[in-house]
Design a protein around this motif. Structure first.
Motif, PDB file in Angstrom:
ATOM      1  N   PRO A  74       0.827  -1.213   0.000  1.00  9.29           N
ATOM      2  CA  PRO A  74       0.000   0.000   0.000  1.00  9.29           C
ATOM      3  C   PRO A  74       0.860   1.261   0.000  1.00  9.29           C
ATOM      4  CG  PRO A  74      -0.048  -1.079   2.151  1.00  9.29           C
ATOM      5  CD  PRO A  74       0.649  -2.017   1.217  1.00  9.29           C
ATOM      6  N   ASP A  75       0.329   2.314  -0.571  1.00 10.66           N
ATOM      7  CA  ASP A  75       1.016   3.610  -0.652  1.00 10.66           C
ATOM      8  C   ASP A  75       0.093   4.646  -0.021  1.00 10.66           C
ATOM      9  OD1 ASP A  75       2.376   5.913  -1.276  1.00 10.66           O
ATOM     10  OD2 ASP A  75       2.851   5.304  -3.331  1.00 10.66           O
ATOM     11  N   ALA A  76       0.468   5.109   1.161  1.00  9.52           N
ATOM     12  CA  ALA A  76      -0.411   6.011   1.928  1.00  9.52           C
ATOM     13  C   ALA A  76      -0.284   7.464   1.510  1.00  9.52           C
ATOM     14  CB  ALA A  76      -0.092   5.870   3.417  1.00  9.52           C
ATOM     15  N   ARG A  77       0.581   7.764   0.572  1.00  5.27           N
ATOM     16  CA  ARG A  77       0.757   9.159   0.174  1.00  5.27           C
ATOM     17  C   ARG A  77      -0.495   9.672  -0.538  1.00  5.27           C
ATOM     18  NH1 ARG A  77       5.995   8.935  -3.393  1.00  5.27           N
ATOM     19  NH2 ARG A  77       4.827   7.129  -4.171  1.00  5.27           N
ATOM     20  N   PRO A  78      -0.737  10.977  -0.491  1.00  6.80           N
ATOM     21  CA  PRO A  78      -1.933  11.514  -1.144  1.00  6.80           C
ATOM     22  C   PRO A  78      -1.845  11.419  -2.662  1.00  6.80           C
ATOM     23  CG  PRO A  78      -0.532  13.298  -0.347  1.00  6.80           C
ATOM     24  CD  PRO A  78       0.042  12.031   0.213  1.00  6.80           C
ATOM     25  N   ALA A  79      -3.011  11.272  -3.277  1.00  9.47           N
ATOM     26  CA  ALA A  79      -3.074  11.245  -4.738  1.00  9.47           C
ATOM     27  C   ALA A  79      -2.909  12.658  -5.284  1.00  9.47           C
ATOM     28  CB  ALA A  79      -4.410  10.661  -5.190  1.00  9.47           C
ATOM     29  N   LEU A  80      -2.479  12.735  -6.516  1.00  8.79           N
ATOM     30  CA  LEU A  80      -2.359  14.031  -7.165  1.00  8.79           C
ATOM     31  C   LEU A  80      -3.722  14.691  -7.306  1.00  8.79           C
ATOM     32  CD1 LEU A  80       0.036  13.352 -10.187  1.00  8.79           C
ATOM     33  CD2 LEU A  80       0.454  14.976  -8.343  1.00  8.79           C
ATOM     34  N   PRO A  81      -3.791  16.021  -7.214  1.00  4.94           N
ATOM     35  CA  PRO A  81      -5.041  16.701  -7.571  1.00  4.94           C
ATOM     36  C   PRO A  81      -5.398  16.372  -9.016  1.00  4.94           C
ATOM     37  CG  PRO A  81      -3.544  18.207  -6.440  1.00  4.94           C
ATOM     38  CD  PRO A  81      -2.771  16.954  -6.717  1.00  4.94           C
ATOM     39  N   GLU A  82      -6.677  16.392  -9.322  1.00  5.65           N
ATOM     40  CA  GLU A  82      -7.138  16.003 -10.654  1.00  5.65           C
ATOM     41  C   GLU A  82      -6.490  16.851 -11.751  1.00  5.65           C
ATOM     42  OE1 GLU A  82     -11.345  15.644 -13.153  1.00  5.65           O
ATOM     43  OE2 GLU A  82     -11.349  15.876 -10.972  1.00  5.65           O
ATOM     44  N   ALA A  83      -6.387  18.166 -11.513  1.00  6.92           N
ATOM     45  CA  ALA A  83      -5.787  19.038 -12.530  1.00  6.92           C
ATOM     46  C   ALA A  83      -4.317  18.701 -12.741  1.00  6.92           C
ATOM     47  CB  ALA A  83      -5.938  20.502 -12.120  1.00  6.92           C
ATOM     48  N   THR A  85      -2.988  15.767 -12.359  1.00  5.98           N
ATOM     49  CA  THR A  85      -2.959  14.508 -13.106  1.00  5.98           C
ATOM     50  C   THR A  85      -3.102  14.766 -14.602  1.00  5.98           C
ATOM     51  OG1 THR A  85      -3.871  13.258 -11.239  1.00  5.98           O
ATOM     52  CG2 THR A  85      -4.108  12.286 -13.430  1.00  5.98           C
ATOM     53  N   ARG A  86      -4.018  15.662 -14.949  1.00  7.90           N
ATOM     54  CA  ARG A  86      -4.178  16.005 -16.367  1.00  7.90           C
ATOM     55  C   ARG A  86      -2.899  16.649 -16.911  1.00  7.90           C
ATOM     56  NH1 ARG A  86      -9.371  17.794 -14.579  1.00  7.90           N
ATOM     57  NH2 ARG A  86      -8.640  19.962 -14.608  1.00  7.90           N
ATOM     58  N   ARG A  87      -2.254  17.472 -16.090  1.00  8.71           N
ATOM     59  CA  ARG A  87      -1.022  18.129 -16.522  1.00  8.71           C
ATOM     60  C   ARG A  87       0.093  17.104 -16.750  1.00  8.71           C
ATOM     61  NH1 ARG A  87      -0.497  23.253 -18.359  1.00  8.71           N
ATOM     62  NH2 ARG A  87      -2.021  23.788 -16.756  1.00  8.71           N
ATOM     63  N   LEU A  88       0.194  16.123 -15.866  1.00  4.49           N
ATOM     64  CA  LEU A  88       1.211  15.088 -16.037  1.00  4.49           C
ATOM     65  C   LEU A  88       0.965  14.308 -17.318  1.00  4.49           C
ATOM     66  CD1 LEU A  88       3.621  13.425 -15.117  1.00  4.49           C
ATOM     67  CD2 LEU A  88       2.072  12.075 -13.685  1.00  4.49           C
ATOM     68  N   ARG A  89      -0.310  14.006 -17.599  1.00  6.27           N
ATOM     69  CA  ARG A  89      -0.621  13.288 -18.836  1.00  6.27           C
ATOM     70  C   ARG A  89      -0.186  14.112 -20.050  1.00  6.27           C
ATOM     71  NH1 ARG A  89      -5.469  12.400 -17.738  1.00  6.27           N
ATOM     72  NH2 ARG A  89      -5.255  10.248 -17.037  1.00  6.27           N
ATOM     73  N   ARG A 117       6.164  17.751  -2.698  1.00  7.56           N
ATOM     74  CA  ARG A 117       4.876  17.850  -2.022  1.00  7.56           C
ATOM     75  C   ARG A 117       4.364  16.503  -1.524  1.00  7.56           C
ATOM     76  NH1 ARG A 117       2.285  22.657  -2.304  1.00  7.56           N
ATOM     77  NH2 ARG A 117       3.214  24.250  -3.652  1.00  7.56           N
ATOM     78  N   GLY A 118       5.135  15.441  -1.779  1.00  7.04           N
ATOM     79  CA  GLY A 118       4.804  14.137  -1.204  1.00  7.04           C
ATOM     80  C   GLY A 118       3.689  13.385  -1.893  1.00  7.04           C
ATOM     81  N   TYR A 119       3.431  13.683  -3.171  1.00 10.51           N
ATOM     82  CA  TYR A 119       2.371  12.985  -3.883  1.00 10.51           C
ATOM     83  C   TYR A 119       2.851  11.637  -4.402  1.00 10.51           C
ATOM     84  CZ  TYR A 119      -0.335  17.364  -4.102  1.00 10.51           C
ATOM     85  OH  TYR A 119      -1.055  18.485  -3.786  1.00 10.51           O
ATOM     86  N   ARG A 120       1.859  10.788  -4.749  1.00 13.41           N
ATOM     87  CA  ARG A 120       2.152   9.570  -5.508  1.00 13.41           C
ATOM     88  C   ARG A 120       1.572   9.724  -6.905  1.00 13.41           C
ATOM     89  NH1 ARG A 120      -2.824   6.727  -5.257  1.00 13.41           N
ATOM     90  NH2 ARG A 120      -4.034   7.235  -3.385  1.00 13.41           N
ATOM     91  N   ALA A 121       2.239   9.112  -7.868  1.00 12.82           N
ATOM     92  CA  ALA A 121       1.790   9.215  -9.251  1.00 12.82           C
ATOM     93  C   ALA A 121       0.551   8.358  -9.467  1.00 12.82           C
ATOM     94  CB  ALA A 121       2.900   8.777 -10.199  1.00 12.82           C
ATOM     95  N   PRO A 122      -0.361   8.767 -10.357  1.00  6.58           N
ATOM     96  CA  PRO A 122      -1.553   7.955 -10.647  1.00  6.58           C
ATOM     97  C   PRO A 122      -1.160   6.619 -11.259  1.00  6.58           C
ATOM     98  CG  PRO A 122      -1.725  10.171 -11.609  1.00  6.58           C
ATOM     99  CD  PRO A 122      -0.324  10.011 -11.147  1.00  6.58           C
ATOM    100  N   ALA A 123      -1.829   5.555 -10.841  1.00  8.43           N
ATOM    101  CA  ALA A 123      -1.500   4.219 -11.336  1.00  8.43           C
ATOM    102  C   ALA A 123      -1.627   4.141 -12.852  1.00  8.43           C
ATOM    103  CB  ALA A 123      -2.411   3.188 -10.676  1.00  8.43           C
ATOM    104  N   LEU A 506       0.564  25.854  -9.583  1.00 11.26           N
ATOM    105  CA  LEU A 506      -0.684  26.090  -8.848  1.00 11.26           C
ATOM    106  C   LEU A 506      -1.491  24.804  -8.724  1.00 11.26           C
ATOM    107  CD1 LEU A 506      -1.811  29.537 -10.321  1.00 11.26           C
ATOM    108  CD2 LEU A 506      -1.023  29.080  -7.987  1.00 11.26           C
ATOM    109  N   GLU A 507      -1.492  23.999  -9.774  1.00  8.13           N
ATOM    110  CA  GLU A 507      -2.232  22.732  -9.727  1.00  8.13           C
ATOM    111  C   GLU A 507      -1.665  21.800  -8.664  1.00  8.13           C
ATOM    112  OE1 GLU A 507      -3.218  22.952 -14.511  1.00  8.13           O
ATOM    113  OE2 GLU A 507      -1.667  21.607 -13.743  1.00  8.13           O
ATOM    114  N   LEU A 508      -0.353  21.753  -8.569  1.00  8.40           N
ATOM    115  CA  LEU A 508       0.255  20.891  -7.550  1.00  8.40           C
ATOM    116  C   LEU A 508      -0.032  21.397  -6.150  1.00  8.40           C
ATOM    117  CD1 LEU A 508       3.668  20.154  -9.297  1.00  8.40           C
ATOM    118  CD2 LEU A 508       1.911  18.484  -8.719  1.00  8.40           C
ATOM    119  N   ALA A 509      -0.268  22.697  -6.034  1.00  4.04           N
ATOM    120  CA  ALA A 509      -0.630  23.267  -4.735  1.00  4.04           C
ATOM    121  C   ALA A 509      -2.121  23.152  -4.465  1.00  4.04           C
ATOM    122  CB  ALA A 509      -0.212  24.734  -4.681  1.00  4.04           C
TER     123      ALA A 509
END
Length: 513
Positions: A74-83, A85-89, A117-123, A506-509
């Motif tokens: 398991p990975d307890a880190r927070p998921a990326l904000p939706e925006a 995630t779109r930016r990473l894509r 910021r301690g995020y985990r990447a979307p699967a 800003l999206e990462l924040a």
């Protein structure tokens, strides 16, 4: 009759030399083959092959059931904000042309900011992320950190991502010596560097354990890692490296010892410097060495100058650069500023000051670096100026804010012509004052009639380093340039990149508009 072999034979020899076989099998299968149109033997051959393939597969026994693997940890880190995630894509797909952004330059920034910021990447994006890091090794530490346990789980099942198991994530404090003994060269350097930061003594012991078997070029870079956490415990090993069979390794060992406070080599160099430079009656008198004896050579002074300088000037510069800077203040009671202001007999002032500059960089001495740089020179005034390129190494010794302020003042007086190396020494992103100075200098360059490509190095740097807050000012420059001007296109692209960077941060924040 083996229908499949007969079909292969007919295909190899040709249907004009070998008739089509009559398939055997169930009535339904025979009926299907008899219904084929045989007026075109070649087409009929392919149809028979297709039918035979289906028949063979239908009769094949099922493969044994594969045991389901254990899921990823398991990975307890927070998921990326939706925006975000779109930016990473978007970044991974390299689809930023409409924004004018250079995505190849921005992906590393995005990864570092997301990691911090301690995020985990979307699967769903991990395959693309791991593929990108496979192609660009500089992305791997951040990518592996963001991928987390699931990234390692996937890498265990795809040999293309085997680098993941050899990459130490930035958030990882534990390391394994297996990587030192089995990893690729770059991985071993990274491993030793990180171990050195955490446990200098353990890193030194690990290096000692394989030192004799390492190649000369590898020993050189491994030795360079000892700069991290250099201390008295390293002196014995470095002294032994002064007799290494590689001259480059010997030179590196001598340089490291010259930066180590209280080292025996530093004391030997100070004794030589004391014989070469005398202080008295408010002046410095220089008497360079007349020979480079065996002891000097052992301490890292090459007998022949690689630059074509006179031998005595070369030996003198090497001695001064390796002498502890505290020697000069202790011997004269003067500050660096006052020492630099002293008259020097003969034509040795430039050699002496250059040696002091090299020593300041080696010893990371802020006071000496500041004194040697002085105030940023104004164009065309006074004494011989130190160019921004020559100043870049000294700038790196100063605190980030001071570096940026000095460079901004230099650009205000000189423009961007010689500022590339100085800008490269400044922390990214640039401070608002430095960013404003660069934008103003670009405006002057455009107004002077020069072409953007004459500043291509600085412009490339601005895309990743200019403060995003300067986007409105750059947009104004784009509006002010002629519609067909090459500067208009350049400023429009730069403004688009700045807006892109501003949005992604800003999206990462979690503050997407």
């Amino acid at each position: 009759m083996n229908t499949w072999e007969d079909l292969q034979t007919a295909a190899l020899l040709g249907t004009d030399r070998r008739p089509l076989p009559t398939p055997q099998g169930s009535p339904a299968y025979r009926s299907a083959t008899e219904a084929l149109d045989r007026s075109d033997p070649a087409r009929a051959l392919l149809d028979l092959a297709a039918l035979e393939t289906v028949r063979r597969r239908a009769a094949a026994p099922p493969d044994p059931a594969v045991e389901r693997p254990e899921p990823a940890a398991p990975d307890a880190r927070p998921a990326l904000p939706e925006a975000a995630t779109r930016r990473l894509r978007l970044l991974l797909g390299d689809r930023g042309a409409s924004s004018g952004a250079n995505l190849g330059e921005l992906l590393p920034q995005w990864l570092t900011a997301a990691r911090d910021r301690g995020y985990r990447a979307p699967a769903a994006l991990l395959p693309e992320l791991l593929d990108a890091a496979r192609a660009r090794s500089e992305l791997r530490p951040d990518a592996v950190t963001l991928a987390g346990p699931l990234g390692h789980w996937l890498a265990d099942r795809n040999p293309d991502w085997r680098y993941v198991s050899r990459t130490v994530a930035e958030s990882t404090t534990e390391t394994t010596d297996q990587l030192w003994h089995e990893g690729l060269f770059a991985e071993r350097v990274t491993h030793l560097t990180r171990l050195r930061r955490r446990d200098p003594a353990a890193a030194l012991a690990l290096l000692r354990s394989t030192w004799a078997a390492e190649r000369a070029e590898d020993r050189l870079l491994f030795l360079d890692t000892l700069q991290e956490g250099l201390g008295p415990a390293d002196e014995e090993f470095l002294e032994s490296a002064l007799t290494d069979r590689s001259k480059n390794v010997r030179a590196m060992a001598a340089e490291l010892l010259s930066t180590l406070p209280g080292s025996a080599l530093g004391a030997r160099m100070a004794e030589r410097a004391g014989a070469a430079v005398r202080y008295g009656e408010g002046r410095l008198t220089v008497t360079p060495p007349t020979e480079c004896d065996a002891a000097m050579q052992r301490d890292g002074v090459p007998p022949k100058s690689p630059t074509g300088r006179g031998e005595r000037a070369w030996w003198f510069g090497e001695v001064i650069a390796a002498t502890p800077l505290g020697h000069w203040q202790a011997g004269t009671g003067l500050t660096p500023e006052r020492l630099l202001a002293l008259p020097v007999d003969g034509d040795w002032a430039e050699d002496l000051h250059e040696g002091w500059a090299r020593a300041a960089v080696r010893q990371n001495d802020t006071d000496w670096a500041r004194a040697l740089l002085g105030a940023p020179p104004q164009s065309g005034k006074g004494r011989k100026e130190r160019t921004a390129g020559a100043a870049a190494k000294l700038l790196a010794v100063l605190p980030p804010e001071e570096r940026a302020a000095w460079t901004a003042a230099y650009i205000a007086g000189h423009g961007l012509g010689e500022a590339f190396q100085a800008l490269g020494a400044c922390a990214v992103p640039w401070t608002p004052p430095l960013s404003t100075a660069v934008v103003t200098a670009l405006q002057r360059a455009a107004a002077s009639g020069s072409y953007p490509w004459s500043h291509s190095g600085v412009l490339g740097m601005t895309e990743r380093a200019l403060a995003p807050e300067t986007a409105p000012a750059v947009e104004q420059l784009a509006d002010g340039a002629g519609p067909d001007s090459s500067w208009a296109e350049t400023f429009t692209r730069l403004a688009g990149t700045l807006r892109f960077r501003e949005a992604m941060l800003l999206e990462l924040a979690g503050q997407a508009g």
